[in-house]
Design an enzyme around this catalytic site. Structure first.
Site, PDB file in Angstrom:
ATOM      1  N   LYS A  49       0.842  -1.198   0.000  1.00  0.00           N
ATOM      2  CA  LYS A  49       0.000   0.000   0.000  1.00  0.00           C
ATOM      3  C   LYS A  49       0.874   1.244   0.000  1.00  0.00           C
ATOM      4  CE  LYS A  49      -3.858   1.888   2.789  1.00  0.00           C
ATOM      5  NZ  LYS A  49      -4.697   1.611   3.973  1.00  0.00           N
ATOM      6  N   SER A 128      -9.517   1.584   2.922  1.00  0.00           N
ATOM      7  CA  SER A 128      -8.626   2.407   2.120  1.00  0.00           C
ATOM      8  C   SER A 128      -7.545   1.597   1.412  1.00  0.00           C
ATOM      9  CB  SER A 128      -7.952   3.450   3.030  1.00  0.00           C
ATOM     10  OG  SER A 128      -7.122   2.816   4.018  1.00  0.00           O
ATOM     11  N   SER A 152     -10.274  -0.991   6.876  1.00  0.00           N
ATOM     12  CA  SER A 152      -9.586  -0.717   5.613  1.00  0.00           C
ATOM     13  C   SER A 152      -8.962  -1.939   4.952  1.00  0.00           C
ATOM     14  CB  SER A 152      -8.500   0.339   5.825  1.00  0.00           C
ATOM     15  OG  SER A 152      -9.082   1.573   6.177  1.00  0.00           O
TER      16      SER A 152
END
Length: 277
Positions: A49, A128, A152
């Site tokens: 990420k 996210s 997330s």
């Protein structure tokens, strides 16, 4: 063939095929921000990420303000490389992990990447850690790292139907990761199967003296007692809110108790955790 069907893997891919797959599908899926050619000498190929430090790449947390920020390898990335894992790029995420508004993060919005596409359905891919979940489902990598503050990892994993694991806070160090909440943040893993997930977790679940939560987690960690490979004498709390399905709670309780664990039902209240505009 339907476009969505073409994203699905039909068996394992070679490293060269993965590179071609990324070139072909990533412009549509918008899962990966930056990447380099996967190293064919390595067994596992992993993406991280975009809020996790990776040398040679920008660590922007999905924000235009950090679009050219460069960080050293995060502690978890260092451990992956130590175990000869090919960490070859970064994935898009909701801007700053979606802290400011509820309007876009639930749909996976990134200032740098736009709206990523769920490779298997029209369902919003969540946030996210959106890009990491999509990348695994699309066959761009064996596994991808994400972070979770409030759903997330779980939300994108559910939406994209991939193995997703958010471990206890502190079991994976947060050092080198752009934070959202120093209290609630936890790195986690998306993987193509359970075997890969376990392997990657075994690589990066290690104490870090520079992360307070890691120190606390490993100093207080208790070893499980085992009898014939069955866990015993451990109680698991199940928080059942007022609107929880009794049948679902009962199913979870039965599954845990079949492994030899004891369960305790804990009444819970409904709390609105949503961020406000």
């Amino acid at each position: 063939m339907d476009l969505q069907d073409s994203f699905l893997l039909k068996g394992s891919l070679t490293t060269q095929e993965v590179a071609k797959r990324i070139q072909k599908f990533n412009p549509t899926l918008k899962a990966i921000r930056d990447w380099k050619e996967p190293d064919i000498r390595k067994e596992f190929h992993v993406l991280v990420k975009n809020n996790i430090g990776l040398e040679g790449f920008y660590t922007s947390a999905g924000s235009k303000f950090f679009r050219e920020l460069k960080l050293k390898d995060a502690f978890c990335v260092q451990l992956l490389k130590k175990h000869h894992v090919d960490v070859f790029g970064t994935t898009h995420m909701t801007e700053l992990a979606g802290f400011v508004t509820t309007a876009h993060p639930n749909r996976g919005y990134s200032y740098l990447g736009g709206f990523p596409k769920n490779p298997i359905s029209e369902m919003p891919p969540g946030g996210s850690s959106t890009g990491s979940a999509i990348a695994v489902k699309a066959g761009f990598c064996h596994a991808a790292l994400g972070t979770e503050t409030r759903g997330s990892i779980m939300k994108p994993g559910l939406a994209c139907e991939v193995y997703a694991f958010k471990p206890s806070r502190g079991s994976i160090s947060r050092k080198g990761i752009i934070p959202l909440s120093s209290l609630l943040d936890s790195p986690g893993i998306f993987a193509c199967n359970m075997q890969v997930l376990r392997k990657i977790y075994s690589f990066i679940s290690s104490p870090d003296s520079e992360d307070e939560l890691s120190v606390k987690f490993y100093s207080g960690k208790r070893k499980f007692k085992q009898t014939d490979n069955v866990l015993v004498s451990h109680r698991i709390g199940i928080i059942a809110c007022s609107n929880s399905s009794r049948s679902e709670v009962s199913t979870i309780q039965n599954l845990l108790e079949e492994t030899g664990l004891q369960t305790v039902l804990i009444p819970g209240k409904e709390i609105d955790f949503c961020y406000k505009k």
